[in-house]
Each structure stands twice: as C-alpha cells, then as structure tokens.
Scaffold this active site. Structure first.
Site, short mmCIF file in Angstrom:
data_model
loop_
_atom_site.label_atom_id
_atom_site.label_comp_id
_atom_site.label_asym_id
_atom_site.label_seq_id
_atom_site.Cartn_x
_atom_site.Cartn_y
_atom_site.Cartn_z
N ALA A 63 6.79 -1.90 1.04
CA ALA A 63 8.09 -1.66 1.64
C ALA A 63 8.49 -2.86 2.49
O ALA A 63 7.68 -3.76 2.74
CB ALA A 63 8.03 -0.39 2.50
N GLY A 102 4.40 0.89 -0.91
CA GLY A 102 5.57 1.45 -1.58
C GLY A 102 5.68 1.01 -3.02
O GLY A 102 6.25 1.73 -3.86
N GLU A 105 3.50 3.41 -4.86
CA GLU A 105 4.16 4.72 -4.84
C GLU A 105 5.32 4.76 -5.83
O GLU A 105 5.55 5.78 -6.49
CB GLU A 105 4.64 5.03 -3.42
CG GLU A 105 3.48 5.31 -2.47
CD GLU A 105 3.94 5.57 -1.05
OE1 GLU A 105 3.62 6.64 -0.51
OE2 GLU A 105 4.63 4.70 -0.49
N GLU A 125 -1.37 0.99 3.80
CA GLU A 125 -0.59 1.34 4.99
C GLU A 125 -1.45 1.61 6.22
O GLU A 125 -1.01 1.39 7.36
CB GLU A 125 0.28 2.57 4.70
CG GLU A 125 1.48 2.31 3.83
CD GLU A 125 1.18 2.41 2.35
OE1 GLU A 125 2.14 2.46 1.56
OE2 GLU A 125 -0.01 2.44 1.96
#
Length: 690
Positions: A63, A102, A105, A125
């Site tokens: 992200a 991310g 994901e 993370e």
C-alpha cells in the site's frame, strides 16, 4: 485509461497493467482507474479471462503508507478485492519481483496466482506495527493453512515462488516472459470452464486446523514479540479466520487494523521505516560512485572475520590479511566453521557455503592488497597501531581505493592525516557480529570525498546493512550515547539497586537484555581494557575483572553461569561486593524504583542525542533512532530514543534531568539547549511537531 494503469488485449484475454513506479504502490490514483477497469471488463462479454500484471521491476509491493492516518479515499483495497470476487470469469495475478502487503492481498482477490521463478510473496505489515488490513489474515489461511499463514504473517518474512507454489499460494511458477505465460495460463483455464471459486469460499484447509497446535505456536510467537502489540493481533486475526464466518473475521481484522494504525507502536515503527530510507540519502545529486570489485580486510579476528563474511555474503571477493600465518589460518577456520553452522541450521546450502569460501584469499603481505578497491582495517583499538597500518596502506593501495577504519571511538581525522590521501579515508563502524548485525555507522571525516562517502552508502545497501552517516567525535553516535546511558550504572548499584533489578527495568521497557547482562555477554574485560587506556575507573566492574570475572566466557561476571548456560543467576558475592564498596564510600543504600532507573539511564541517553544533533554529528534525529534500534536493541515499538522522547514528553525529561543535575551535580544530567527547545516546540528542528 491513465498514466498509472493500462488495459490491453491478447485475443479474448484482457491484461490490466499497473504502472506506478518505483514499487507500484496501491495509491488512490492507481485504485480509482483499477476499479473502473475491472468493472468494465467484468461486464464485457468478449473478455474470457483477466490477467492482472505490473510494469517495471515488481508486482505491487504494498500500500501507499503515506496515506496511513489520513481519511481513506474510495475505492480502497478492500473494495477492489471484493469486486474481483464478483467476477465470474477467471482472474489471474501475474507476480514478478515482490507481491507484498496490499499487493499480495490484491492477488488473493484473484482466482489464480502465477509467479516468476524469482518472485517473493509476503505480508510484512507486522514490521510497521499493524496487520494486513485488506483481508490477508482471512484469505491466506484458506490457501496455505492456518499454521503456515500464522508464521508468514507474524514474522512478516516473504517466501519464494517455489515455496509459495508448494504451499498452494501460487498455482504455477514460470521462467521467461511472465505475461505471455500468464495469458496462456488464463486462456487454458477459461477454456476448461468454471465455476471459479474465489479464495473467500475455500474452507477445506480451515476444517482441518488443529487449534491446540495453532494456539501453542501463537503463544510461542507472542512470547518472542516482547511487548509488541501487532504480532499478537496478527495471531488473533488468523485464528478468527478459522473460528468465525468469513465476513465476521474480515470485520474483526479491520477493527484490529484500525486500532493498531492509531497506536504509538505503529507510529514508531512507521517512523523507523521512513527513517531508514532517509538515513541513506546524501546531499548532492549525480555523484559518480567508485567501482568496488574487490575488498580487503585487515584483521581476521572476530570483527575482521565478520566484516569479511559480510562482503563475501554480498558477492564480493575478499582479501583477508593477518600479521601471522597462524592467526590467518585461525581466522579462516572460524569463518568456515560459521558457514558450517549455517548449513547445519538449513539457512545455507552446501553449494552456497563452497561459493562463499571461494571468495576468500588469505595473506600476510600488504602488497596483496594492491588490487583492492576498498580496504577496511579491523585491528586493535589503538591509535598508534591504526596509524602504522594506514601508513602501510598508503604505500600499497592503488589510487582511488577507499581506506576505511572500523574504529569504535578513535579520531578518524587523525588517522586520515597519517596518509597522503585523506580524501579517501572514512570510518566503517560495523557492529559485532558484523556478518549478522544490520547497522553500519559510516563516519565522514573532515576531508572525506563526497564520492567515497556515496560509494560506501551504496555498498552498505548491497551487503544488506542499514547505513547511517555520522560525524567524527569520541564514540560517534552510538557509543557516545551508550556512555551517557551507562554513566549512572555504578552509582545506581552503590545506592541500592542490584544488577538484576536494573536489567529487569530495561527488559520491562522492551530491551532484549539489560546493561549488565549485555556486559557479561560481551566480556567485562573489553570495557576494562578501554577504561585503562583512557585512564578511567569503574569501581565495581574493575574489581570483578581483577578477580578474573569476565562474564559468560569465565562463568562469572555480574552473574553466575552454569556450564554452557546463557542465562545468569544472581550472585550473592557480587551483591556483597557492591554493599562493601558502598560502605567504603559512605553511601547508605535506599530503595530504587524502576522509574528512577529509567530516568537516570534513558533520559541522559536522549540528552546526549540532543547534544549530538546540536553539534551536527548526526544530520537528523531520526538517524539517531536508526542507529539505536538497529545497533543497540532499543525497542522497535518505541521508535528509537529521540522518537520515544516525544512520546515520553520532552518537558518531563527536561524537568527530571534538572532535578538529577541539582541533586548530583553530574554533567550528564545538564539538559542540552536543543532538548529544552524540543520541549517548547515539539520538534527537534525547532518547527512544528510532525
């Protein structure tokens, strides 16, 4: 569709390519067109399958963490993944480089994942003090099982493509043009027909989960977390994936994410993430770096051998020099033994061991260093010895070779002045064991050339080190502050604290070990030798050394060690020694709290950091934090001493320093002017707190 996203066609296969350099982060300006493209392709009857790929050197590597703590702009990642799961036609993530956070994901939202053979996949993370917030804790267990997902998410360590394939995270691994392979894979899958089951609906592995084994593993991981909140939350989220319906587990993951991202620990860890990157930046652009093909290391002892291994591990041929053949063979033997241990632990293959050992060339002749582009001296910490070595290097090293000293304390300007090429001299202060510890203090001397400095920073990255550029002073940043932290240690003992009480205050704070445990591990004789060289004394530690108590290596130090034991036990003889020395000095012992221990050790640490900033020895407060977290074990969850000072309250630190200065008169407690300004402005640079 936009500068950051392109849609192309290969027959009936649509290829959606994200192009957001340098790491294809999932910023809002990527998410918005991506959502629009997926909706259009979902509704396009001429599209039989969708391949999601990335331009540049990597798949989505995470992200955009600069968006953390700000209002979320829709669509967010969760909405995009939810949309992917509504698409009836097959969706395939084509992963090269890294699929992290991310990015992974996003790939978990696809029906299938294919990867380049060199790709790495992970959910790191936890290293930012958070957990995967886009469904990673709920979807990953459905592909690899709860135990494997737990280990991956709590460690944050990526796995390679082959392992990902073996565990079920990846459906195929390819070499060559990944996009072509992915399109062919997609077309074949589409030809076979569906239905195509999204990851969220795959529950077979969860039904087989042994919760007792899972809870035992989670408890062990929590113990190793040493007070960090994110690893424990990660374990809870993965367990929810097993015990709760998908949507409830997803909602619970989000609640944990929101709580963590607002925490001081996550703020601290995100601060360190940016601080490490900032520390590697140097003023001046387009500096041409020097070519480094071969590295020389002088000294094959513990430090020199570790430095040599660090460069060999990074792919550099190393010439290792010792004063005698016996010392050289002993050093090379230790290096081989270290690699053998790595092989026995499974962290290194026998072939990799052979390749690394082949990088070493041993010698006792300085002339053999003539072809080295970088030469690092790791000899005894004595100015006369180092000047003699640099005089010899000056005579044999080729023009443009960087000459570095590994000194922990000595004046590098003085060492550089003993050569005819001070522009080529700097400090490379490694931390022991040098082949393991991440920190490298790069010491800029008064006449160090900018290209020598830039080359050294780049080299640090290439051998996996975290580099921080510092200036010349006694002890540089780390050891100078360490001296301030330890200045009250003996006074605390004489006034009534025990070694174990002080160490407990440190471990309760989050340190991996306390100062007396660390002294015993390193060897009390090292500090004793340094004190004698500088004409200093430490009444308790010196007496222990005079009694032959050097710590773990002699079985006795501040603690007692049973044969082979790493953990020490309190020693009544040491406590009697302390009380006797206190009586000799007329000191009446009193109860000392953990709070007082922190005030008299960590507040001076912060204060010395402020002085270092004032003097320009460190360029940024965050550089000091990087030094202390990576080199000295300052708790990651507190962000380093300077960041922690902001959490603790600089006004309180100033007030307590003034109290102890008034009470003791000792200079270490006199608040630095910059620390006082920090208490007023909330920023180390005098501006607004950021």
């Amino acid at each position: 569709m936009s500068d950051s996203l392109k849609v192309s066609r290969d027959g009936d296969v649509a290829i959606v390519t994200i192009d957001n350099p340098p790491v294809n982060a999932l910023s809002f300006h990527v998410r918005e067109p991506l959502m629009q493209a997926l909706v259009a392709l979902r509704n396009d009857a001429s599209v039989a399958a969708i391949v999601l790929a990335c331009a540049g050197r990597t798949f989505v590597a995470g992200a955009d963490i600069t968006e953390f703590g700000k209002p979320v702009q829709q669509p967010d990642l969760r909405a995009i993944v939810a949309l992917l799961e509504t698409i009836a036609k097959p969706t395939i993530a084509a992963i090269h480089g890294t699929a992290l956070g991310g990015g992974l994901e996003l790939a978990l939202g696809c029906h299938f994942r294919v990867a380049d053979a060199s790709a790495k996949l992970g959910l790191p993370e936890v290293k930012l003090g958070i957990l995967p917030g886009g469904g990673g804790t709920v979807r990953l267990p459905r592909l690899v099982g709860a135990l494997k997902a737990l280990k991956m998410i709590v460690s944050g360590t990526p796995i390679g493509a082959d392992e990902a394939h073996a565990t079920g995270l990846v459906d195929a691994v390819f070499e060559g043009d990944l996009t072509t392979h992915a399109v062919n894979f997609a077309r074949e899958i589409a030809r076979k027909g569906g239905p195509f089951t999204p990851v969220r609906d795959r529950n077979d592995l969860l039904r087989e989960t042994d919760l007792a084994a899972f809870d035992a593993e989670a408890a062990d991981l929590a113990r190793k977390a040493r007070g960090l909140e994110a690893p424990i939350a990660c374990a809870e989220a993965v367990r929810n994936a097993v015990t709760l319906p998908f949507d409830e587990a997803l909602a619970a993951e989000r609640a944990l994410f929101v709580k963590l991202v607002a925490s001081d620990q996550s703020r601290a860890q995100r601060h360190l993430f940016f601080a490490e990157r900032e520390a590697a930046k140097l003023p001046g652009k387009d500096i041409v770096k020097r070519r480094i093909a071969r590295v020389g290391v002088i000294g094959a002892g513990t430090m020199g051998g570790g430095i040599a291994m660090a460069f060999a591990n990074g792919g550099f041929p190393v010439t290792l020099l010792e004063a005698s053949h016996e010392a050289l063979q002993r050093g090379l033997g230790t290096i081989e033994k270290n690699y053998t241990v790595s092989v026995s632990r499974g962290s290194l293959s026998e072939e990799a061991k052979r390749q690394r050992l082949a990088q070493f060339k041993g010698t006792t002749d300085y002339a053999d260093l003539a072809d080295c582009d970088l030469i690092i001296e790791a000899a005894f910490e004595d100015m006369a010895v180092k000047k003699e070595i640099f005089g010899k290097l000056d005579a044999v090293a080729k023009a443009g070779a960087i000459l570095a000293t590994n000194t922990s304390y000595l004046d590098i300007n003085d060492i550089a002045a003993s050569t005819s090429r001070p522009q080529d001299v700097l400090g490379l202060h490694f931390f022991s064991p040098a082949n393991v510890m991440k920190l490298l203090e790069i010491v800029r001397a008064e006449k160090t050339a900018p290209d020598a400095l830039a080359t050294s920073v780049d080299l640090a990255r290439r051998i996996g080190k975290v580099a921080v550029v510092v200036g010349v002073c006694h002890g540089f940043v780390g050891n100078r502050m360490l001296a301030a932290r330890g200045s009250e240690s003996e006074a605390l003992l004489l006034e009534g604290a025990t070694p174990s009480q002080i160490d407990k205050a440190f471990t309760d704070f989050g340190w991996p070990m306390g100062p007396f445990q660390m002294s015993d591990l390193a060897g009390l004789d090292i500090g004793w030798r340094n004190r004698k060289a500088r004409g200093q004394t430490a009444v308790i530690a010196d007496t222990l050394c005079e009694q032959g108590r050097f710590g773990q290596k002699t079985g006795r130090g501040f603690y007692l060690y049973e044969a082979g034991a790493r953990a020490g036990a309190a020693d009544p003889e040491v406590e009697a020694l302390i009380r006797g020395k206190a009586a000799e000095q007329g000191i009446a012992p009193h109860a000392i709290s953990a709070e007082e221990i922190i005030e008299r050790t960590l507040y001076p640490l912060v204060n010395e950091g402020a002085k270092i900033l004032e003097e320009g020895i460190a360029a940024r407060a965050s550089d000091i934090d990087v030094v202390w977290v990576n080199g000295y074990g300052f708790p990651v969850g507190k962000g380093g001493p300077m960041f922690w000072a902001g959490l603790e309250g600089p006004a309180r630190i100033v007030e307590r320093l003034e109290y102890w200065h008034q009470r003791t008169g000792r200079p270490v407690f006199k608040p630095a002017p910059l620390l006082k300004r920090m208490a007023e402005t909330g920023s180390w640079d005098g501006g607004a707190a950021g």
